[in-house]
Design an enzyme around this catalytic site. Structure first.
Site, mmCIF file in Angstrom:
data_model
loop_
_atom_site.group_PDB
_atom_site.id
_atom_site.type_symbol
_atom_site.label_atom_id
_atom_site.label_comp_id
_atom_site.label_asym_id
_atom_site.label_seq_id
_atom_site.Cartn_x
_atom_site.Cartn_y
_atom_site.Cartn_z
ATOM 1 N N HIS A 68 0.846 -1.205 -0.016
ATOM 2 C CA HIS A 68 0.038 -0.169 -0.228
ATOM 3 C C HIS A 68 0.944 1.243 -0.149
ATOM 4 O O HIS A 68 0.170 2.436 -0.236
ATOM 5 C CB HIS A 68 -0.951 0.085 1.223
ATOM 6 C CG HIS A 68 -1.855 -1.009 1.144
ATOM 7 N ND1 HIS A 68 -3.289 -0.737 0.844
ATOM 8 C CD2 HIS A 68 -1.911 -2.772 1.125
ATOM 9 C CE1 HIS A 68 -4.204 -2.069 0.706
ATOM 10 N NE2 HIS A 68 -3.244 -2.891 1.032
ATOM 11 N N ASP B 21 3.413 9.425 -0.766
ATOM 12 C CA ASP B 21 2.350 8.834 -0.459
ATOM 13 C C ASP B 21 1.796 7.642 -1.316
ATOM 14 O O ASP B 21 1.877 7.940 -2.559
ATOM 15 C CB ASP B 21 1.064 9.685 -0.310
ATOM 16 C CG ASP B 21 0.043 9.345 0.822
ATOM 17 O OD1 ASP B 21 -0.035 8.243 0.982
ATOM 18 O OD2 ASP B 21 -0.622 10.187 1.313
HETATM 19 C C1 GDG Z 1 -2.174 3.926 3.352
HETATM 20 C C2 GDG Z 1 -1.161 4.537 2.647
HETATM 21 C C3 GDG Z 1 -2.928 4.442 0.666
HETATM 22 C C4 GDG Z 1 -9.117 9.905 7.761
HETATM 23 N N1 GDG Z 1 -9.533 10.779 8.702
HETATM 24 C C5 GDG Z 1 -10.792 10.306 9.111
HETATM 25 C C6 GDG Z 1 -10.917 9.083 8.410
HETATM 26 N N2 GDG Z 1 -9.965 8.828 7.478
HETATM 27 C C7 GDG Z 1 -9.789 7.775 6.585
HETATM 28 C C8 GDG Z 1 -9.828 8.458 5.403
HETATM 29 C C9 GDG Z 1 -9.325 7.501 4.319
HETATM 30 C C10 GDG Z 1 -8.298 6.757 5.542
HETATM 31 O O1 GDG Z 1 -8.687 7.220 6.559
HETATM 32 C C11 GDG Z 1 -6.995 7.513 4.747
HETATM 33 O O2 GDG Z 1 -6.370 6.715 4.000
HETATM 34 P P1 GDG Z 1 -5.067 7.311 3.178
HETATM 35 O O3 GDG Z 1 -5.123 6.619 1.995
HETATM 36 O O4 GDG Z 1 -5.334 8.810 2.867
HETATM 37 O O5 GDG Z 1 -3.803 7.281 4.023
HETATM 38 P P2 GDG Z 1 -3.146 6.060 4.900
HETATM 39 O O6 GDG Z 1 -3.887 5.876 6.213
HETATM 40 O O7 GDG Z 1 -1.744 6.435 5.065
HETATM 41 O O8 GDG Z 1 -2.998 4.922 3.814
HETATM 42 C C12 GDG Z 1 -1.994 5.345 1.364
HETATM 43 C C13 GDG Z 1 -3.941 3.575 1.554
HETATM 44 O O9 GDG Z 1 -3.100 2.875 2.632
HETATM 45 C C14 GDG Z 1 -4.521 2.735 0.879
HETATM 46 O O10 GDG Z 1 -3.885 1.632 0.129
HETATM 47 O O11 GDG Z 1 -3.709 5.207 -0.133
HETATM 48 O O12 GDG Z 1 -1.117 5.877 0.436
HETATM 49 O O13 GDG Z 1 -0.194 5.622 3.252
HETATM 50 O O14 GDG Z 1 -10.144 6.176 4.092
HETATM 51 O O15 GDG Z 1 -11.226 8.610 4.880
HETATM 52 N N3 GDG Z 1 -12.001 8.390 8.652
HETATM 53 C C15 GDG Z 1 -12.777 8.685 9.710
HETATM 54 N N4 GDG Z 1 -12.544 9.633 10.254
HETATM 55 C C16 GDG Z 1 -11.496 10.497 9.872
HETATM 56 O O16 GDG Z 1 -11.345 11.430 10.864
HETATM 57 N N5 GDG Z 1 -13.851 7.708 9.665
#
Ligand code: GDG
Length: 458
Positions: free
Chosen positions: A160, A367
């Site tokens: 990821h 990222d």
């Molecule tokens: C890893 C990789 C890759 C965020 N704030 C809240 C909340 N979130 C949820 C978002 C989103 C998720 O968390 C964050 O996903 P990201 O992709 O932005 O980042 P990572 O956690 O670093 O994820 C990344 C991912 O894996 C998938 O392969 O895209 O590059 O680093 O879904 O919505 N959810 C809630 N409240 C919040 O305040 N409920």
């Protein structure tokens, strides 16, 4: 014991113990869970992972349509495997070595032992000849161990986070072991083609694999290597944004902020997400006295993450210092310049913020993909809104109609934020309609179908 057709194995379970009485579970946050939850619900199967607690694992459970098998980590594993090797060796190194990676033999030994434990759990629960899909940087040794235990299986691995260029990867003292671990899979998937190429090159140079970037051979076994850009459940996000409560809440948010233009950031509180530089860019804009900017407000949601790792505590401190400095300088009674929420929001509340935001800032330094960018796009059911996106997020490969920025160029980022605040309505609609089409066409369902069918064909 029931054996499953499909086993997903990831460090974290999609649920964590809620602590509200015995047997309580709640959904855990994070991109991986958001992406895989709908896959398993649709296909059925078992999810093996850590429940986030220390000590004996809970028993296998069926909860809210999911079959779950927790794996236990004792405090020493949490310290050495999780906080150590995963979060202080692999995470910084794979993210461009933004922070120096630490190499520690004890952490590595713990990483090997925990990977072995996960592989054994998967081997016990999967039916003959069926599929195990291993996820992410915590479990890179599982494919090889599992192949040794169960040569009958189809094994897929998806990373990821980015896979670093070979000269950075080469620093790891156990680099060959990691490559051998991954080369045990039939399909190794990455977020972007660049990551896939980095892996194949490292495998040829440091692990004696042979072949082209998309197909390697190692010890007589063929490995397909490709990019499978992860996505979101776009329909779910659109539905959330259509809910009357969510729309009312978005209006309430706008009113509450004095109907100023809202510039939003939503991230785990992580040094890779570029929150400090983004705040500094906004500060520069406020200093410039630009009229549009003075009618705006910035909101940063920062979800607490890995708080016992020192670099995270330092990042938090720096962010809070900058927020304090900006507000000290630019806030007025009834009009705060930067609203900072260090908490996890409910899904509906998050959708309301996406809906309310005129400009979304997704500016990581590095990222794998970034699902927040895709969620923001999906939530724009009224067709407006501007996404400012870092060139260094995997999502930038697909979301070309965003305003792309170099997050290391603070002045450039400030100029792009100003531009974002001034994009005419017609251009906003045009850009957003293309972005929305891309995310709708390539949703998480398509991602998992494409990966699993590549695995079935392998
Ligand atoms: C890893 C990789 C890759 C965020 N704030 C809240 C909340 N979130 C949820 C978002 C989103 C998720 O968390 C964050 O996903 P990201 O992709 O932005 O980042 P990572 O956690 O670093 O994820 C990344 C991912 O894996 C998938 O392969 O895209 O590059 O680093 O879904 O919505 N959810 C809630 N409240 C919040 O305040 N409920």
């Amino acid at each position: 014991m029931r054996r499953h057709e499909l086993v997903i194995i990831a460090n974290r379970l999609p649920l964590k113990r809620s602590g509200r009485g015995a047997g309580g579970w709640e959904r855990s946050p994070g991109g991986l869970v958001t992406a895989l939850d709908p896959v398993l619900r649709k296909r059925g199967g078992l999810w093996i992972g850590w429940d986030g607690s220390s000590g004996r694992p809970a028993r296998a459970v069926e909860h809210d349509g999911l079959s779950i098998k927790p794996v236990g980590l004792v405090p020493r594993d949490i310290e050495n495997f999780y906080h150590g090797f995963c979060n202080r060796t692999i995470w910084p190194l794979y993210h461009d070595a933004i922070k120096p990676a630490e190499f520690n033999q004890r952490w590595w030994e713990s990483y090997e032992a925990v990977n072995e434990r996960f592989a054994r759990a998967a081997a016990r629960h999967v039916a003959k000849g069926r599929t195990v899909w291993v996820h992410d940087f915590h479990l890179q040794l599982v494919p090889q161990i599992l192949r040794g235990l169960r040569p009958d299986l189809r094994i897929g691995f998806f990373l990821h986070i980015p896979f670093p260029p070979e000269e950075i990867f080469a620093r790891i003292p156990w680099r060959t072991n990691i490559l051998h671990g991954l080369l045990g899979a039939d399909v190794v998937g990455f977020q972007t083609w660049k990551d896939a190429q980095n892996f194949s090159r490292a495998s040829r140079r440091m692990a004696d694999a042979e072949g082209v970037d998309s197909q390697l051979t190692f010890q007589g076994h063929k490995i397909r290597v490709n990019s499978f850009p992860i996505s979101i459940d776009a329909e779910e996000m659109e539905k959330l944004a259509q809910l009357a409560e969510v729309q009312n809440r978005a209006r309430e948010i706008r009113r509450g902020l004095g109907n100023r233009r809202i510039i939003l950031g939503v991230d785990r509180l992580d040094y890779t997400k570029g929150i400090e530089a983004r705040l500094s860019a906004y500060e520069q804009l406020l200093e410039s006295g630009d009229a549009t900017v003075s009618k705006s407000v910035m909101v940063q949601v920062a979800v607490p993450s890995r708080e016992s790792v020192p670099e995270y505590a330092q990042t938090r401190q720096r962010i809070e210092q900058i927020v304090g400095r900006i507000n000290g300088e630019f806030s007025h009674p009834g009009s705060i310049a930067v609203h900072y929420f260090r908490r996890n929001l409910e899904r509906e509340e998050l959708a309301a913020w996406y809906l309310a935001a005129d400009v979304m800032l997704v500016t990581p330094l590095c990222d794998g993909m970034n699902l927040v960018a895709k969620e923001y796009v999906s939530a724009q059911i009224n067709g407006g809104g501007v996404l400012v996106l870092s060139e260094f997020a995997g999502a930038a490969q697909e979301l070309r109609q965003a305003l792309l920025v170099n997050p290391y160029d603070v002045a450039g980022m400030a100029r792009t934020i100003r531009r974002a605040l001034n994009v005419p309505r017609a251009e906003q609609r045009f850009r957003m309609s293309i972005l929305r089409m891309v995310v709708r066409r390539h949703d998480v369902q398509e991602w998992s179908d494409t990966f699993l069918s590549a695995l079935e064909r392998s």
